[in-house]
Design a protein around this motif. Structure first.
Motif: not given
Length: 122
Positions: A46-47, A70-74, A78-88
């Motif tokens: 992911l990074n 764009k939201n990396a680094p992690y 599990e941090e990838v689940l906290d990306i703002p603005g992702i749909s269900a």
């Protein structure tokens, strides 16, 4: 004259063998090659992975993959689940594929130049 030519030939052989040994040492020190021997070579990092690495996962390429990058680094997968603005739906896709991801420290050789979104390979 023959002696001079022989000495020159021996010198050239020695110089070329030093170059070969030097490139072998440089290969051992290559950060990217070292990463390939870890989980990075088998999972999506992911990074460090560019957008094309996500094509193997259905529904990731290019939109969700771009958001991940764009939201990396992690620090953890599990941090990838906290990306703002992702749909269900996107969150569900992430949850379904967590075992396919790994997080390693960002390597400048893999992320420099901002080419993770558009690596220029078409």
């Amino acid at each position: 004259m023959k002696t001079l030519v022989r000495l020159f030939a021996i010198l050239m052989v020695l110089i070329s063998s030093v170059g070969f040994v030097g490139s072998a040492v440089a290969a051992e020190l290559n950060t990217v090659d070292a990463k390939l021997t870890t989980e990075y070579g088998q999972k999506i990092d992911l990074n460090n992975e560019d957008v094309r690495g996500f094509r193997q996962l259905r529904g990731f390429y290019p939109n969700l993959a771009s958001k991940i990058i764009k939201n990396a680094p992690y620090d953890t997968v599990e941090e990838v689940l906290d990306i703002p603005g992702i749909s269900a739906t996107q969150k569900q896709r992430l949850e379904d594929n967590l075992e396919k991801f790994v997080v390693t420290p960002p390597a400048n050789e893999l992320i420099e130049g901002g080419d993770r979104i558009n690596p220029g390979l078409y």
